[in-house]
Design an enzyme around this catalytic site. Structure first.
Site, PDB file in Angstrom:
ATOM      1  N   TRP A 151       5.003  15.573  -0.898  1.00  0.00           N
ATOM      2  CA  TRP A 151       5.081  16.122   0.452  1.00  0.00           C
ATOM      3  C   TRP A 151       5.806  15.252   1.461  1.00  0.00           C
ATOM      4  O   TRP A 151       6.057  15.674   2.574  1.00  0.00           O
ATOM      5  CB  TRP A 151       3.691  16.464   1.004  1.00  0.00           C
ATOM      6  CG  TRP A 151       2.594  15.484   0.691  1.00  0.00           C
ATOM      7  CD1 TRP A 151       1.657  15.636  -0.290  1.00  0.00           C
ATOM      8  CD2 TRP A 151       2.283  14.255   1.340  1.00  0.00           C
ATOM      9  NE1 TRP A 151       0.796  14.572  -0.295  1.00  0.00           N
ATOM     10  CE2 TRP A 151       1.149  13.704   0.705  1.00  0.00           C
ATOM     11  CE3 TRP A 151       2.860  13.550   2.403  1.00  0.00           C
ATOM     12  CZ2 TRP A 151       0.577  12.494   1.081  1.00  0.00           C
ATOM     13  CZ3 TRP A 151       2.294  12.349   2.784  1.00  0.00           C
ATOM     14  CH2 TRP A 151       1.173  11.839   2.131  1.00  0.00           C
ATOM     15  N   ASN A 152       6.149  14.029   1.078  1.00  0.00           N
ATOM     16  CA  ASN A 152       6.611  13.152   2.163  1.00  0.00           C
ATOM     17  C   ASN A 152       8.040  13.393   2.632  1.00  0.00           C
ATOM     18  O   ASN A 152       8.300  13.280   3.823  1.00  0.00           O
ATOM     19  CB  ASN A 152       6.359  11.676   1.834  1.00  0.00           C
ATOM     20  CG  ASN A 152       6.918  11.271   0.504  1.00  0.00           C
ATOM     21  OD1 ASN A 152       7.117  12.106  -0.371  1.00  0.00           O
ATOM     22  ND2 ASN A 152       7.197  10.008   0.353  1.00  0.00           N
ATOM     23  N   LYS A 175       9.052  23.059  -7.972  1.00  0.00           N
ATOM     24  CA  LYS A 175       7.663  23.261  -7.545  1.00  0.00           C
ATOM     25  C   LYS A 175       7.412  22.220  -6.452  1.00  0.00           C
ATOM     26  O   LYS A 175       7.171  21.054  -6.733  1.00  0.00           O
ATOM     27  CB  LYS A 175       6.745  23.034  -8.748  1.00  0.00           C
ATOM     28  CG  LYS A 175       5.315  23.520  -8.630  1.00  0.00           C
ATOM     29  CD  LYS A 175       4.589  22.971  -7.485  1.00  0.00           C
ATOM     30  CE  LYS A 175       3.291  22.310  -7.632  1.00  0.00           C
ATOM     31  NZ  LYS A 175       2.804  21.965  -6.282  1.00  0.00           N
ATOM     32  N   GLY A 228       5.963  11.764  -7.361  1.00  0.00           N
ATOM     33  CA  GLY A 228       4.601  11.890  -6.831  1.00  0.00           C
ATOM     34  C   GLY A 228       3.796  10.666  -7.189  1.00  0.00           C
ATOM     35  O   GLY A 228       4.352   9.583  -7.423  1.00  0.00           O
ATOM     36  N   GLU A 250       9.336   9.416 -10.775  1.00  0.00           N
ATOM     37  CA  GLU A 250       9.477   8.577  -9.577  1.00  0.00           C
ATOM     38  C   GLU A 250       8.097   8.480  -8.949  1.00  0.00           C
ATOM     39  O   GLU A 250       7.627   9.443  -8.343  1.00  0.00           O
ATOM     40  CB  GLU A 250      10.457   9.210  -8.583  1.00  0.00           C
ATOM     41  CG  GLU A 250      11.881   9.311  -9.082  1.00  0.00           C
ATOM     42  CD  GLU A 250      12.566   7.974  -9.234  1.00  0.00           C
ATOM     43  OE1 GLU A 250      12.022   6.945  -8.771  1.00  0.00           O
ATOM     44  OE2 GLU A 250      13.646   7.953  -9.832  1.00  0.00           O
ATOM     45  N   LEU A 251       7.447   7.354  -9.116  1.00  0.00           N
ATOM     46  CA  LEU A 251       6.030   7.282  -8.758  1.00  0.00           C
ATOM     47  C   LEU A 251       5.796   6.361  -7.560  1.00  0.00           C
ATOM     48  O   LEU A 251       6.695   6.130  -6.770  1.00  0.00           O
ATOM     49  CB  LEU A 251       5.238   6.859  -9.998  1.00  0.00           C
ATOM     50  CG  LEU A 251       5.575   7.707 -11.247  1.00  0.00           C
ATOM     51  CD1 LEU A 251       4.828   7.209 -12.467  1.00  0.00           C
ATOM     52  CD2 LEU A 251       5.313   9.183 -11.014  1.00  0.00           C
ATOM     53  N   CYS A 284       7.272   6.133  -0.537  1.00  0.00           N
ATOM     54  CA  CYS A 284       7.015   5.423  -1.791  1.00  0.00           C
ATOM     55  C   CYS A 284       7.486   3.987  -1.690  1.00  0.00           C
ATOM     56  O   CYS A 284       6.932   3.101  -2.325  1.00  0.00           O
ATOM     57  CB  CYS A 284       7.717   6.150  -2.930  1.00  0.00           C
ATOM     58  SG  CYS A 284       9.434   6.518  -2.579  1.00  0.00           S
ATOM     59  N   GLU A 385      -1.949   1.537  -3.893  1.00  0.00           N
ATOM     60  CA  GLU A 385      -1.082   2.205  -2.929  1.00  0.00           C
ATOM     61  C   GLU A 385      -1.937   2.965  -1.911  1.00  0.00           C
ATOM     62  O   GLU A 385      -2.737   3.823  -2.284  1.00  0.00           O
ATOM     63  CB  GLU A 385      -0.154   3.183  -3.652  1.00  0.00           C
ATOM     64  CG  GLU A 385       0.851   3.816  -2.711  1.00  0.00           C
ATOM     65  CD  GLU A 385       1.737   4.855  -3.401  1.00  0.00           C
ATOM     66  OE1 GLU A 385       1.214   5.670  -4.158  1.00  0.00           O
ATOM     67  OE2 GLU A 385       2.957   4.842  -3.131  1.00  0.00           O
TER      68      GLU A 385
HETATM   69  P1  NAD Z   1       0.909  14.078  -6.118  1.00  0.00           P
HETATM   70  O1  NAD Z   1       1.083  13.363  -7.405  1.00  0.00           O
HETATM   71  O2  NAD Z   1      -0.445  14.419  -5.666  1.00  0.00           O
HETATM   72  O3  NAD Z   1       1.700  15.467  -6.147  1.00  0.00           O
HETATM   73  C1  NAD Z   1       3.088  15.536  -6.420  1.00  0.00           C
HETATM   74  C2  NAD Z   1       3.399  16.926  -6.935  1.00  0.00           C
HETATM   75  O4  NAD Z   1       2.772  17.110  -8.196  1.00  0.00           O
HETATM   76  C3  NAD Z   1       2.906  18.063  -6.037  1.00  0.00           C
HETATM   77  O5  NAD Z   1       3.883  19.077  -6.011  1.00  0.00           O
HETATM   78  C4  NAD Z   1       1.660  18.523  -6.771  1.00  0.00           C
HETATM   79  O6  NAD Z   1       1.310  19.849  -6.516  1.00  0.00           O
HETATM   80  C5  NAD Z   1       2.084  18.349  -8.213  1.00  0.00           C
HETATM   81  N1  NAD Z   1       0.993  18.268  -9.176  1.00  0.00           N
HETATM   82  C6  NAD Z   1      -0.267  17.848  -8.971  1.00  0.00           C
HETATM   83  N2  NAD Z   1      -0.981  17.939 -10.125  1.00  0.00           N
HETATM   84  C7  NAD Z   1      -0.138  18.408 -11.065  1.00  0.00           C
HETATM   85  C8  NAD Z   1      -0.271  18.701 -12.448  1.00  0.00           C
HETATM   86  N3  NAD Z   1      -1.411  18.529 -13.108  1.00  0.00           N
HETATM   87  N4  NAD Z   1       0.805  19.156 -13.123  1.00  0.00           N
HETATM   88  C9  NAD Z   1       1.982  19.323 -12.484  1.00  0.00           C
HETATM   89  N5  NAD Z   1       2.165  19.083 -11.172  1.00  0.00           N
HETATM   90  C10 NAD Z   1       1.122  18.613 -10.472  1.00  0.00           C
HETATM   91  O7  NAD Z   1       1.702  13.210  -5.056  1.00  0.00           O
HETATM   92  P2  NAD Z   1       1.752  13.443  -3.460  1.00  0.00           P
HETATM   93  O8  NAD Z   1       0.430  13.041  -2.926  1.00  0.00           O
HETATM   94  O9  NAD Z   1       2.316  14.763  -3.139  1.00  0.00           O
HETATM   95  O10 NAD Z   1       2.848  12.365  -3.038  1.00  0.00           O
HETATM   96  C11 NAD Z   1       2.533  11.066  -2.767  1.00  0.00           C
HETATM   97  C12 NAD Z   1       2.864  10.172  -3.927  1.00  0.00           C
HETATM   98  O11 NAD Z   1       4.220  10.320  -4.289  1.00  0.00           O
HETATM   99  C13 NAD Z   1       2.701   8.707  -3.619  1.00  0.00           C
HETATM  100  O12 NAD Z   1       2.083   8.039  -4.697  1.00  0.00           O
HETATM  101  C14 NAD Z   1       4.122   8.214  -3.456  1.00  0.00           C
HETATM  102  O13 NAD Z   1       4.306   6.860  -3.664  1.00  0.00           O
HETATM  103  C15 NAD Z   1       4.826   9.041  -4.445  1.00  0.00           C
HETATM  104  N6  NAD Z   1       6.255   9.140  -4.118  1.00  0.00           N
HETATM  105  C16 NAD Z   1       7.155   8.508  -4.941  1.00  0.00           C
HETATM  106  C17 NAD Z   1       8.503   8.534  -4.624  1.00  0.00           C
HETATM  107  C18 NAD Z   1       9.515   7.855  -5.501  1.00  0.00           C
HETATM  108  O14 NAD Z   1      10.674   8.209  -5.438  1.00  0.00           O
HETATM  109  N7  NAD Z   1       9.144   6.895  -6.320  1.00  0.00           N
HETATM  110  C19 NAD Z   1       8.926   9.202  -3.492  1.00  0.00           C
HETATM  111  C20 NAD Z   1       7.991   9.817  -2.679  1.00  0.00           C
HETATM  112  C21 NAD Z   1       6.655   9.792  -3.013  1.00  0.00           C
END
Ligand code: NAD
Length: 492
Positions: A151-152, A175, A228, A250-251, A284, A385
């Site tokens: 979402w960020n 998605k 995510g 990308e975590l 991130c 984090e």
């Molecule tokens: P999240 O992991 O909760 O969700 C990310 C996406 O995954 C959402 O679209 C969510 O609906 C989906 N999702 C959730 N469960 C799933 C499943 N079981 N199967 C498939 N899809 C699923 O992350 P968030 O809270 O939306 O974002 C924040 C995180 O993202 C932080 O940890 C941040 O560091 C990371 N992030 C990383 C980068 C990068 O480039 N490394 C960039 C931005 C954000």
């Protein structure tokens, strides 16, 4: 309230279950949009459309140059729509218009770059050790790509996947996060105008378990590109491994901003602030650990607090605002929990630490920019984090200790070094375990520079030329140019 539709096979469609959910404005806490709650049937429809686009019809037949021109045209349309898209993102995720306007205006550059790269991917004629054959390699698209985004920065992080995937000749099902889906749905409408054939780009919105998981599981999806949290990423990676799918992850991060005593301290203060308080820490690459050399610790902290305490909190749509709300109530609570944990661990609260008391922002999910001093590397606040505006300051005595503390986390997304000593800077860039290392700057990214993590921060790279190869696979072709065989039972 604005009601949105899914985008599948070039059409706006209702979710098959006929259910929508509300998306909230983090500044007001009020719902403002209805987002389709997709499910397995919608995923199946979108993936089949994407698969058809890959196998038949105009997309599969197009030359790489023609694909590149479409991608370029998409970039032009984004430029035209940038203000509208940026406003949508601000309403949905609470980030600042000051940042999002620039970010969305920058998006076309990614499409121009990857559109240009589309027809510059060359295989090779192989210098064989066998006479009588011509052998060469060709790069082919991996297939249907599932792009799952957080979402960020919804459009930026989606673009990091979609632009190279399209350039490679793949089709995509996106998605987006359930918290910030609107901009991706509006963005989808540009595809038709740009001239993309139906099915090349699809969006299915909804929850992780109901849309994300079936998408990862779908047998026609060949690559999962995820951004995510590391917890979700690892789960998806395991799920994808069951069908040997390609993945890119990308975590999260716990990036170190390391300041030596000889640094330009004013610049380093600005770098520390932008590293952690920009986007209210919801990036991130947040520089959530500030490592300060002991000789400058006190002076640096004083200056840091002086600048950080002047940050203007308020309406994210106001271009003068410097710190906005956090995006979701759950994230808001998580940050408050970490602030409490840090206090309990003995970290010293130097600034902020809670909800601001101002009436005018009382309805939004605002948190004061928060700084903890005297943090030890083994504390949870230094290891985990937070994804919020919370900075942990750790003291170090020498270069070796700085490296040890910086690397002593399970993440490795980014790091920065502040010093005037270039030999030291180079040594640090070599020793820091991170996918990106900045010297005397922070938060610099470009479509030209590969980005990604090591350790628990991920797998694979986005941006730069590396990114397109994430969506290609190599085929070796052998052509017999006159060799005759007398024995069918041997390896040639
Ligand atoms: P999240 O992991 O909760 O969700 C990310 C996406 O995954 C959402 O679209 C969510 O609906 C989906 N999702 C959730 N469960 C799933 C499943 N079981 N199967 C498939 N899809 C699923 O992350 P968030 O809270 O939306 O974002 C924040 C995180 O993202 C932080 O940890 C941040 O560091 C990371 N992030 C990383 C980068 C990068 O480039 N490394 C960039 C931005 C954000």
């Amino acid at each position: 309230m604005q009601r949105y539709q899914l985008y599948i096979d070039g059409q706006d469609v209702d979710p098959q279950d006929g259910v929508w959910f509300e998306s909230h404005n983090p500044y007001t806490g009020e719902p403002w949009a209805e987002i389709p709650r997709g499910g397995q049937a919608d995923v199946d429809r979108a993936v089949r459309a994407a698969d058809r686009a890959m196998r038949e019809g105009p997309w599969a037949e197009m030359t790489a140059s023609e694909r590149g021109r479409l991608i370029h045209r998409l970039g032009d349309l984004i430029a035209r729509e940038a203000d509208r898209l940026a406003e949508l993102e601000v309403r949905d995720n609470g980030k600042l218009i000051a940042e999002m306007a620039g970010q969305v205006k920058y998006l076309p550059q990614y499409y121009y770059y990857f559109g240009g790269l589309a027809d510059k991917i060359e295989g090779a004629v192989l210098p064989l050790d066998k006479k009588g054959y011509l052998a060469y390699t060709r790069y082919e698209p991996v297939g249907v790509v599932a792009a799952i985004t957080p979402w960020n920065s919804p459009l930026l992080l989606m673009t990091w996947k979609v632009a190279p995937a399209l350039a490679a000749g793949c089709s995509v099902v996106v998605k987006p996060s359930e918290f910030t889906s609107a901009s991706t749905l509006v963005f989808a409408r540009l595809f038709e105008e740009a001239g993309f054939p139906p099915g090349v780009f699809n969006v299915v919105t909804g929850y992780g378990a109901e849309v994300g998981s079936p998408l990862v599981e779908h047998p026609l999806v060949k690559k999962v590109s995820f951004t995510g949290s590391d917890v979700t990423g690892k789960r998806i990676n395991e799920q994808a491994a069951g069908q040997l799918k390609h993945t890119a992850m990308e975590l999260g991060g716990k990036s170190a901003n390391v300041v030596f005593a000889d640094a330009d301290l004013e610049q380093a203060v600005f770098g520390a602030i932008s590293g952690i308080f920009a986007a209210s820490g919801q990036t991130c690459i947040a520089g959530s650990r500030l490592l300060l050399h002991e000789d400058i610790y006190d002076a640096f902290v004083e200056k840091l607090i002086d600048v950080a305490s002047q940050a203007r909190m308020g309406d994210p749509m106001d271009p003068e605002t410097q710190v906005g709300p956090v995006t979701t109530p759950a994230q808001y609570q998580k940050i408050l929990d970490y602030i409490e944990i840090a206090g309990g661990e003995g970290a010293k609260l130097l600034m902020g630490g809670g909800k601001p008391t101002r009436e005018d922002i009382a309805d939004g999910w605002f948190l004061e920019p928060t700084i903890f001093g005297d943090v030890r590397g083994d504390m949870r606040i230094a290891q985990e984090e937070v994804f919020g505006p919370v900075l942990s300051i750790i003291r170090f005595a020498d270069e070796a200790e700085a490296v040890r503390i910086a690397n002593d986390v399970r993440f490795g997304l980014a790091a920065a070094v502040w010093t005037r000593d270039m030999a030291r800077a180079i040594r640090m860039t070599e020793k820091l375990e991170a996918g990106t290392v900045w010297v005397n700057t922070y938060r610099a990214v470009s479509f030209m520079a590969p980005f990604g993590g090591v350790k628990d921060s991920g797998l694979g790279r986005e941006n730069g030329q590396d990114a397109i190869y994430e969506f290609l696979q190599t085929k070796s072709v052998w052509i017999n140019a006159g060799v005759t065989s007398g024995n069918p039972f041997v390896l040639r």
